[in-house]
Every structure is written in structure tokens, then in C-alpha cells.
Design a protein around this motif. Structure first.
Motif, PDB file in Angstrom:
ATOM      1  N   TYR A 106       0.826  -1.203   0.000  1.00  0.00           N
ATOM      2  CA  TYR A 106       0.000   0.000   0.000  1.00  0.00           C
ATOM      3  C   TYR A 106       0.865   1.260   0.000  1.00  0.00           C
ATOM      4  O   TYR A 106       0.609   2.208  -0.755  1.00  0.00           O
ATOM      5  N   GLN A 107       1.900   1.285   0.829  1.00  0.00           N
ATOM      6  CA  GLN A 107       2.768   2.451   0.902  1.00  0.00           C
ATOM      7  C   GLN A 107       3.488   2.686  -0.423  1.00  0.00           C
ATOM      8  O   GLN A 107       3.672   3.838  -0.852  1.00  0.00           O
ATOM      9  N   ALA A 108       3.889   1.588  -1.110  1.00  0.00           N
ATOM     10  CA  ALA A 108       4.545   1.734  -2.421  1.00  0.00           C
ATOM     11  C   ALA A 108       3.569   2.313  -3.445  1.00  0.00           C
ATOM     12  O   ALA A 108       3.928   3.197  -4.243  1.00  0.00           O
ATOM     13  N   ASN A 109       2.328   1.837  -3.434  1.00  0.00           N
ATOM     14  CA  ASN A 109       1.324   2.351  -4.370  1.00  0.00           C
ATOM     15  C   ASN A 109       0.986   3.813  -4.092  1.00  0.00           C
ATOM     16  O   ASN A 109       0.786   4.608  -5.018  1.00  0.00           O
ATOM     17  N   VAL A 110       0.935   4.173  -2.816  1.00  0.00           N
ATOM     18  CA  VAL A 110       0.651   5.567  -2.461  1.00  0.00           C
ATOM     19  C   VAL A 110       1.786   6.487  -2.915  1.00  0.00           C
ATOM     20  O   VAL A 110       1.541   7.588  -3.439  1.00  0.00           O
ATOM     21  N   ALA A 111       3.014   6.021  -2.725  1.00  0.00           N
ATOM     22  CA  ALA A 111       4.168   6.832  -3.150  1.00  0.00           C
ATOM     23  C   ALA A 111       4.152   7.046  -4.655  1.00  0.00           C
ATOM     24  O   ALA A 111       4.416   8.163  -5.151  1.00  0.00           O
ATOM     25  N   LEU A 112       3.848   5.983  -5.414  1.00  0.00           N
ATOM     26  CA  LEU A 112       3.774   6.096  -6.877  1.00  0.00           C
ATOM     27  C   LEU A 112       2.657   7.033  -7.299  1.00  0.00           C
ATOM     28  O   LEU A 112       2.816   7.869  -8.196  1.00  0.00           O
ATOM     29  N   TRP A 113       1.520   6.901  -6.640  1.00  0.00           N
ATOM     30  CA  TRP A 113       0.367   7.756  -6.965  1.00  0.00           C
ATOM     31  C   TRP A 113       0.677   9.224  -6.677  1.00  0.00           C
ATOM     32  O   TRP A 113       0.358  10.114  -7.471  1.00  0.00           O
ATOM     33  N   VAL A 158       0.674  12.431  -9.358  1.00  0.00           N
ATOM     34  CA  VAL A 158      -0.070  13.670  -9.118  1.00  0.00           C
ATOM     35  C   VAL A 158       0.858  14.874  -9.143  1.00  0.00           C
ATOM     36  O   VAL A 158       0.546  15.938  -9.724  1.00  0.00           O
ATOM     37  N   LYS A 159       2.014  14.724  -8.547  1.00  0.00           N
ATOM     38  CA  LYS A 159       2.985  15.816  -8.509  1.00  0.00           C
ATOM     39  C   LYS A 159       3.449  16.198  -9.912  1.00  0.00           C
ATOM     40  O   LYS A 159       3.550  17.396 -10.247  1.00  0.00           O
ATOM     41  N   GLU A 160       3.713  15.197 -10.751  1.00  0.00           N
ATOM     42  CA  GLU A 160       4.197  15.465 -12.111  1.00  0.00           C
ATOM     43  C   GLU A 160       3.126  16.164 -12.943  1.00  0.00           C
ATOM     44  O   GLU A 160       3.431  17.098 -13.709  1.00  0.00           O
ATOM     45  N   ILE A 161       1.885  15.735 -12.826  1.00  0.00           N
ATOM     46  CA  ILE A 161       0.817  16.370 -13.608  1.00  0.00           C
ATOM     47  C   ILE A 161       0.624  17.822 -13.155  1.00  0.00           C
ATOM     48  O   ILE A 161       0.405  18.717 -13.989  1.00  0.00           O
ATOM     49  N   LYS A 210       2.881  19.761 -11.936  1.00  0.00           N
ATOM     50  CA  LYS A 210       4.005  20.517 -12.483  1.00  0.00           C
ATOM     51  C   LYS A 210       3.753  20.871 -13.950  1.00  0.00           C
ATOM     52  O   LYS A 210       4.008  21.998 -14.405  1.00  0.00           O
ATOM     53  N   LEU A 211       3.237  19.870 -14.704  1.00  0.00           N
ATOM     54  CA  LEU A 211       2.960  20.092 -16.119  1.00  0.00           C
ATOM     55  C   LEU A 211       1.900  21.168 -16.299  1.00  0.00           C
ATOM     56  O   LEU A 211       2.024  22.053 -17.160  1.00  0.00           O
ATOM     57  N   ILE A 212       0.840  21.104 -15.491  1.00  0.00           N
ATOM     58  CA  ILE A 212      -0.227  22.111 -15.566  1.00  0.00           C
ATOM     59  C   ILE A 212       0.341  23.492 -15.245  1.00  0.00           C
ATOM     60  O   ILE A 212       0.006  24.498 -15.889  1.00  0.00           O
ATOM     61  N   SER A 213       1.227  23.565 -14.270  1.00  0.00           N
ATOM     62  CA  SER A 213       1.840  24.837 -13.904  1.00  0.00           C
ATOM     63  C   SER A 213       2.657  25.412 -15.043  1.00  0.00           C
ATOM     64  O   SER A 213       2.610  26.625 -15.331  1.00  0.00           O
ATOM     65  N   LYS A 214       3.419  24.577 -15.755  1.00  0.00           N
ATOM     66  CA  LYS A 214       4.228  25.037 -16.888  1.00  0.00           C
ATOM     67  C   LYS A 214       3.345  25.527 -18.027  1.00  0.00           C
ATOM     68  O   LYS A 214       3.607  26.570 -18.645  1.00  0.00           O
ATOM     69  N   LEU A 215       2.278  24.776 -18.315  1.00  0.00           N
ATOM     70  CA  LEU A 215       1.374  25.170 -19.399  1.00  0.00           C
ATOM     71  C   LEU A 215       0.687  26.493 -19.077  1.00  0.00           C
ATOM     72  O   LEU A 215       0.480  27.342 -19.958  1.00  0.00           O
TER      73      LEU A 215
END
Length: 503
Positions: free
Chosen positions: A93-100, A104-107, A109-114
Motif C-alpha cells: 500500500y505504501q509503495a502504491n501511495v508513493a507512486l500515486w 499527481v505531482k508530475e501532472i 508541475k505540467l499544468i503549472s508550466k502550461l
């Protein structure tokens, strides 16, 4: 009830402990297993969970731990297995939460750049919304037993870990001193399976809805007394004590032999098998929802009769006047016990009248135990017990031929504290009300007492009403004295309390 009876007698014979202690442990274990699977509808628009709160007073050396080790054996094994699975799932569960979180963080960041370049972000925002809905959920693994806890920790356990649990201990001091019973209002709501919430600045809001908690406390009498000295007023005033099934079994210490007949394990295996079968219902990824049990019409009528008999004893001066809360809830506790018996015996359909009869016997026994502890006998009841013992030991053998005893003889030879005529008369009338004796004559005249409960009455001659003799011998039975109306008694003659027999 062969499944529960087999387990109870196995525990009693194995440990040479009071049979009541084994029965209470088995009943508490069954409640912990059944509470998340079944509720019982015992009145129109009245449904209750199959949870129980049991408090046992037993001194040191009564082998409380040994009893629990047998009764809760497979529940503890199941708890340990589920804890291992929960630990393994936690890593995943902790591994899946970290990946999730990284996605979310990457998206974002992308929205912020756009946005900085004044470009359209509709597609990325839709993707972010979808991703937020895909947050990994933590699976709940059944943790059926809670041993040591505090009030907030218990609430958090039911809120986050698992909504069904049993607070079980054979050392009452761990519960009384931990503060787990500090919020008795929460426990009242849990007993009813109602809604409860708590808001604290230091932690998130905790909401308990449709949770189940059975409590089983084995305590030494002195520890219970100490708790009641500190918290006794709230213990009773909040109504928490009214929900308790209390017992203080008579000790077997001093009568336990080193050698005794072993009892076959086959007698307890049906109990263990049924517990394992019910525990499998908690193994799935989804938390089970309680099903609804109903009473058959005869069972419902018998339970209603029990409720009416209790109601008769709630008035001022009656048997349960000083403990009306506990007496009023005895009917509901009987319904809960019936549901547990029905489930453990693997009965089909509505709860039968046979099951409800056994449940009423248990509920009434607990009610009488509660009365002994929290609403002691009145002086009149103590006098009746003293006089009854005196009649059995001294009077019955002496007056077996006459079947009755002169009043003056009783006044002269009764226990010293009963030789005052008014007090003796009141005591005799109390025994007469319970159909133990029959008093002939009036207090100021010649009178005597027929020992109705010790000897059968002699034949009664029939004469017209206008031929009543004006005087009679104190040893002759007056023909016009009617026999007291005997209560209806079943084949087993089970007496719920003095003068009230189970139908």
C-alpha cells in the motif's frame, strides 16, 4: 444448546473452574464473532446488534487466563494471521501511495508550466481529476480483539482499522486504569450500534457509524470495587451499568482435585469448528454487513411475556425497583443472547421458542447476579431466608406429622432477631406471598402456619359456605381456607426469580 454447552463443560472439567466462568467466556467469544454478521429484530421497528457487555468478578487463582485461552483460541489465531496479512499489505500500500503521489505531482508541475506559457490545460486537468479518484485504498483486515487501549485509540481502531472488535481482558485493572471506559457515552452508542463522533484540535474528526464492540472483562472483586468508588456515580448515572451482564460465580478453590476424569476434546470441537466457519466471513476484502434475524411468533410472544413479568417488578418496593435500568434492558439482552445461540447452533429460519427460552434463562440469571451485586437484598428478604433455613432445619422435622406449627412456638423459638411478633409476622407474610407457607388466623388471635412448601397439603373437606365452624383447633386445617394459586410451571420448573416460572 449442545455447541455452547459442550464448550462450557469442556472448559469447566479441564480447569476445574466454576461452570459460570466458562459459560461467560464462551458467550463473550461468540458475541465477538457473531456481532459483525447478524443483528436481531426482536420488536416491531426495533433491531439490535448481537453485541454483549459482560463483567465477571473472580478472585486471584480462579484460572481466568486458562479459561480465555480455550474460549478465544481460534479468534486469537485468526487475529494473528490477519495482522500478518495487514503488515504485508501495508508495504504494498505504501509503495502504491508513493507512486500515486509522484504521478499527481508530475501532472501538477505540467499544468503549472502550461499555465505559465498561456497554453490550454483542459486535457491535463481531466487527467488529474481521474488520477485523484484513483487514490489507492487501504484494505481493512479484521482485527477482532483489542486487549489494551485508551478511549481515543479504541475509537480510532473502529474508525480506521476495523469496525468490529471485542475488548477482552482477564485483568480488569488494565481496562479500568487505561481510560478506555472514560467516555461511557461512546460505549452506550456502540452498544446500540448508533452514531458517535468526536472532534479534537489535535487530531482529525473521528466518526463511528454502524460499528460493533463487545466487551468482556474479568476482574478481581477489589479492583472492581476500587473503580466503582472513583467512577461509580457515572457508571450508573450514564446507564452503562444497565447494559452490563454481571456475574460473580462461586469459587471452586479448595474443591479442585489433582486427579479428575479427562473429558474428550470431541465435545468442544463443534464449537471450534463453528467459530472457524464464522471467522471466514471476515476474510474477504469487503467488510461484511450484518444480516437481520427475526423471531418466530411463539418466540416473540414468549419474549413479550418476559418483558411484562419484568415490568411488574419495577414499581416501588418491587424486586427490581432499585435497578430499573438493568431490568428494563434485560429483554433486549435476552434477544441478543438468543441471536448468538441461534447462530452458533447453526439454526435456520427465525429464532425458535426453544432458543428464546434458553436465552431468557441466561438473561434472568445475569439479572439476579446484577441484583446481588448492585442492589443487595432488603432486610425483609434476609429475614425470609433466615426463617426459611430455620424451618428447614428445626421446624419441619419437629412438626412433620402435624404439617403446621403454632404461631406462639415460632415466636418463642425462631431466630432471636425474629422473635418480635410484628417482624415475624411480616416475614411470614413474605414467605406466604412466595407460596412457601400459609398463615391461618390473625396476628392478635390464635394462629398457626401450614408448611405448604415442605409438605403437601392434606385433603380439604367440602362444606357449604354457611356451615363454617366458628372455632377450630390450631392443628386442624380450616376447611374454608383456599389453597394459594400456584403459578403455571413448565416441565423443567425453571424459576426466573421467586414466584415467577418460565413458561
Amino acid at each position: 444448546m449442545p455447541v455452547i454447552a459442550g464448550a462450557t463443560h469442556f472448559i469447566q472439567r479441564t480447569n476445574q473452574t466454576p461452570v459460570e466462568m466458562g459459560a461467560c467466556s464462551v458467550l463473550a467469544a461468540c458475541a465477538s464473532v457473531c456481532q459483525g454478521l447478524y443483528d436481531v429484530k426482536w420488536r416491531e421497528n426495533k433491531k439490535s446488534p448481537s453485541t454483549l457487555i459482560i463483567l465477571i468478578d473472580a478472585g486471584s487463582g480462579e484460572r481466568k487466563s486458562a479459561i480465555d485461552d480455550i474460549a478465544f483460541l481460534h479468534i486469537r489465531l485468526f487475529n494473528a494471521a490477519q495482522a500478518l496479512l495487514a503488515e504485508e499489505h501495508e508495504h504494498e500500500y505504501q509503495a502504491n501511495v508513493a507512486l500515486w503521489k509522484q504521478k499527481v505531482k508530475e501532472i501538477r508541475k505540467l499544468i503549472s508550466k502550461l499555465c505559465a506559457r498561456d497554453e490550454c490545460t483542459d486535457e491535463e486537468e481531466d487527467r488529474l481529476e481521474e488520477l485523484l479518484l484513483e487514490e489507492p485504498e487501504k484494505r481493512k483486515f479484521a482485527q477482532m480483539l483489542v486487549v489494551e487501549s485508551t478511549g481515543p485509540a479504541l475509537a480510532q481502531h473502529l474508525h480506521s482499522t476495523y469496525p468490529y472488535a471485542g475488548l477482552i481482558t482477564d485483568e480488569g485493572i488494565t481496562v479500568f486504569k487505561s481510560g478506555v471506559l472514560s467516555d461511557l457515552g461512546m460505549h452506550n452508542k456502540l452498544w446500540e450500534a448508533g452514531n458517535w463522533s468526536s472532534d479534537r484540535i489535535t487530531r482529525k474528526r473521528v466518526v463511528l457509524s454502524d460499528c460493533r464492540l463487545s466487551i468482556y472483562i474479568q476482574s478481581q472483586p477489589g479492583v472492581t470495587d476500587n473503580y466503582l468508588e472513583d467512577r461509580g456515580k457515572l457508571f450508573h448515572a450514564t446507564g452503562f451499568s444497565s447494559r452490563i451482564l454481571y456475574a460473580r460465580p462461586k469459587s471452586t478453590q479448595g474443591a479442585r482435585l489433582e486427579e479428575f476424569i479427562d473429558i474428550s476434546k470431541e465435545i468442544i470441537e463443534p464449537y471450534h469448528a463453528r467459530v472457524r466457519e464464522l471467522l471466514k466471513e471476515y476474510e474477504g476484502p469487503e467488510v461484511p454487513k450484518p444480516q437481520e434475524l427475526t423471531l418466530s411468533k411463539p418466540a416473540s410472544e414468549l419474549l413479550a411475556w418476559y418483558s411484562r413479568e419484568i415490568e411488574k417488578e419495577l414499581g416501588e418496593g418491587k424486586r427490581f425497583f432499585d435497578m430499573r435500568g438493568a431490568a428494563s434492558k434485560s429483554t433486549e439482552n435476552a434477544a441478543r443472547i438468543a441471536a448468538i445461540l441461534h447462530i452458533m447452533e447453526k439454526r435456520n429460519g427465525p429464532i425458535s421458542v426453544e432458543v428464546i427460552r434458553n436465552a431468557i434463562k441466561l438473561a434472568a440469571w445475569f439479572l439476579n447476579q446484577f441484583r446481588k451485586r448492585f442492589s443487595p437484598r432488603s432486610q425483609l428478604e434476609l429475614d425470609m431466608i433466615s426463617l426459611e433455613e430455620f424451618i428447614t432445619d428445626r421446624i419441619a422435622p419437629r412438626f412433620a406429622k402435624e404439617r403446621s406449627v403454632p404461631g406462639p412456638y415460632l415466636c418463642r423459638y425462631a431466630p432471636r432477631h425474629l422473635r418480635q411478633i410484628d417482624r415475624l409476622w411480616e416475614t411470614l407474610k413474605g414467605l406466604e406471598h412466595r407460596n412457601k407457607v400459609k398463615v391461618w388466623g390473625s396476628k392478635g388471635d390464635s394462629w398457626h402456619v401450614h408448611l405448604a412448601d415442605w409438605f403437601p397439603p392434606p385433603p380439604v373437606p367440602v362444606h357449604p359456605i354457611d356451615e363454617r365452624p366458628q372455632r377450630f383447633s390450631r392443628f386442624d386445617r380450616p376447611w374454608y381456607v383456599r389453597e394459594p394459586v400456584k403459578p403455571e410451571v413448565t416441565n423443567d420448573g425453571y424459576e426466573l426469580w421467586p414466584g415467577v416460572y418460565l413458561k
